[in-house]
Write a protein that holds these residues in place. Structure first.
Motif, mmCIF file in Angstrom:
data_model
loop_
_atom_site.group_PDB
_atom_site.id
_atom_site.type_symbol
_atom_site.label_atom_id
_atom_site.label_comp_id
_atom_site.label_asym_id
_atom_site.label_seq_id
_atom_site.Cartn_x
_atom_site.Cartn_y
_atom_site.Cartn_z
ATOM 1 N N GLY A 1 3.266 1.919 -9.033
ATOM 2 C CA GLY A 1 2.740 2.810 -7.999
ATOM 3 C C GLY A 1 1.279 3.154 -8.178
ATOM 4 O O GLY A 1 0.589 3.491 -7.208
ATOM 5 N N GLU A 2 0.788 3.063 -9.415
ATOM 6 C CA GLU A 2 -0.623 3.358 -9.666
ATOM 7 C C GLU A 2 -1.550 2.387 -8.954
ATOM 8 O O GLU A 2 -2.691 2.726 -8.634
ATOM 9 C CB GLU A 2 -0.920 3.317 -11.170
ATOM 10 C CG GLU A 2 -0.229 4.392 -11.981
ATOM 11 C CD GLU A 2 -0.571 4.280 -13.454
ATOM 12 O OE1 GLU A 2 -1.736 3.965 -13.771
ATOM 13 O OE2 GLU A 2 0.331 4.491 -14.280
ATOM 14 N N VAL A 3 -1.073 1.178 -8.734
ATOM 15 C CA VAL A 3 -1.892 0.129 -8.121
ATOM 16 C C VAL A 3 -1.433 -0.196 -6.712
ATOM 17 O O VAL A 3 -2.246 -0.357 -5.799
ATOM 18 C CB VAL A 3 -1.860 -1.145 -8.986
ATOM 19 C CG1 VAL A 3 -2.654 -2.273 -8.324
ATOM 20 C CG2 VAL A 3 -2.402 -0.858 -10.381
ATOM 21 N N PHE A 4 -0.114 -0.270 -6.507
ATOM 22 C CA PHE A 4 0.427 -0.773 -5.249
ATOM 23 C C PHE A 4 0.968 0.330 -4.346
ATOM 24 O O PHE A 4 1.668 0.045 -3.373
ATOM 25 C CB PHE A 4 1.503 -1.818 -5.531
ATOM 26 C CG PHE A 4 0.977 -3.029 -6.265
ATOM 27 C CD1 PHE A 4 0.307 -4.031 -5.588
ATOM 28 C CD2 PHE A 4 1.117 -3.134 -7.642
ATOM 29 C CE1 PHE A 4 -0.184 -5.140 -6.263
ATOM 30 C CE2 PHE A 4 0.624 -4.238 -8.325
ATOM 31 C CZ PHE A 4 -0.031 -5.243 -7.633
ATOM 32 N N GLY A 5 0.676 1.567 -4.652
ATOM 33 C CA GLY A 5 1.040 2.670 -3.775
ATOM 34 C C GLY A 5 2.535 2.878 -3.659
ATOM 35 O O GLY A 5 3.290 2.686 -4.614
ATOM 36 N N THR A 6 2.982 3.251 -2.454
ATOM 37 C CA THR A 6 4.390 3.606 -2.273
ATOM 38 C C THR A 6 5.310 2.408 -2.483
ATOM 39 O O THR A 6 6.444 2.566 -2.952
ATOM 40 C CB THR A 6 4.612 4.193 -0.868
ATOM 41 O OG1 THR A 6 4.107 3.282 0.122
ATOM 42 C CG2 THR A 6 3.883 5.535 -0.723
#
Length: 381
Positions: free
Chosen positions: A76-81
């Protein structure tokens, strides 16, 4: 003395890395056709596994990273939800709990070389393309990470993910129902007796997303050890999941056997985290997931609480606790079964691979040059 100790440790570490890196990249040839599909050639199966891993990194390193980040609940830190959903699923499944310490003993020495080559290819690519690595502390990965990725994929493919989503969305209060999904992939195997041209047909129309951890990646591999197949795999796949070799072919579709048991736990009237099983009271193991989700330029910290029981993972709904038993987590050997299916040269060898029973779900639609056709709606108990 301290300086000598550091030198000894460095030498030992280097020796360990060399032992794990069993492929010389110069032994691998990758030729891309007019469509960009890689055709990978090598002396050994490990060589072509390395080549396929490297080619996937060239084309879909982000997809590989999303899966690897999810193993640490950091996608989630990179690819969001989208990444956060995978983080939560990975945390709930907790595949680490089901992988034994001596997990390598579950696999044959021949397959371990192939697995190690896949791992080596990803680590080599990450170390030689540091500007493409989106999070620190993830690489180098291990064979265990690849096994976990397979188990997570099998949780998704066996439909367990739908029961997890319903529990998280608090849709099961007062009702526990079997999840069924409409639509899906298609497959046909047709005997030569039924075709106009007298040929045996196997048709695959597998529905997968165009990108992400579960997108198909097309490749052709050929080694001098008998691995010669054209087909598709997921980005973290060690071998091809569907396709054809010179003698046979098969494809998969998602089926819907009941592979997830959902238990509504009977909780203690006063000790709120105790549940009843076989007449005895047991304490739930409390597990807290702390992760971040990228929303615009920000990384929003989120905390969620889950539990674990003797049945398996536990999710708390509005007023009840539900435990899950997911068949997909009870066997680590699916990667080797798929590789052995790749290597099969006739129906008997293919069925011997299928008899491993390590793939928890999916249908198998098969045809070969001897005009054998075969269908299995597969499911473990």
């Amino acid at each position: 003395m301290k300086k000598h100790l550091i030198t000894i440790i460095a030498v030992l570490f280097s020796f360990i890395l060399q032992a794990q890196n069993n492929v010389d990249p110069s032994d691998v040839t990758i030729i891309r056709d007019a469509y960009g599909i890689p055709h990978i050639f090598g002396e050994t199966d490990a060589d072509v596994a390395y080549g396929m891993g490297w080619a996937i990194c060239e084309d879909a390193f982000n997809d590989i990273q999303q899966t690897m980040f999810a193993m640490h609940s950091r996608s989630g830190e990179v690819f969001g939800t989208d990444g956060a959903a995978l983080d939560v699923l990975s945390f709930i499944a907790d595949a680490d709990r089901y992988i034994p310490e001596d997990w390598r003993s579950d696999f044959s020495p021949e397959f371990l070389k192939v697995l190690d080559a896949k791992v080596q290819s990803i680590n080599d690519y990450a170390s030689s393309h540091p500007d493409e690595v989106k999070l620190k502390g993830i690489f180098p990965i291990s064979g265990r990470d690849i096994i976990k990725a397979y188990m997570l994929g099998n949780v998704v493919m066996s439909n367990a993910v739908f029961d997890i989503v319903k529990l998280i969305d608090k849709q099961l209060d007062g009702e526990i129902s079997r999840t069924t999904e409409s639509g899906g992939s298609n497959a046909w195997a047709v005997s030569s007796k039924r075709t106009n041209n007298g040929e045996t047909w196997m048709i695959s129309n597998s529905h997968q997303p165009l990108e992400g951890p579960f997108a198909w990646y097309e490749a052709h591999v050929q080694s001098n050890e008998g691995w010669d197949m054209m087909g598709a795999t997921f980005p973290t796949g060690v071998s091809l999941f569907v396709g054809t070799n010179r003698n046979l072919g098969w494809t998969h579709t998602v089926n819907a056997p009941d592979l997830t048991d959902v238990y509504k736990l009977e909780m203690h009237p006063t000790n709120k985290l105790q549940y009843k099983l076989d007449g005895n009271w047991f304490e739930l193991e409390k597990r807290t997931l702390k992760f971040k989700v990228k929303i615009g330029p920000l990384k929003i910290p989120i905390k969620r609480t889950f539990y674990y029981s003797l049945h398996g993972p536990v999710i708390k709904s509005e007023k009840d606790f539900y435990a899950l038993r997911m068949v997909a987590l009870y066997d680590t050997r699916a990667p080797e079964q798929w590789w052995r299916m790749n290597k099969a040269s006739n129906l008997q060898e293919y069925l011997a691979a299928v008899d491993m029973g390590a793939i928890p779900s999916l249908t198998f639609t098969y045809a070969d040059k001897e005009d054998n056709i075969y269908f299995l709606s597969n499911g473990r108990c």
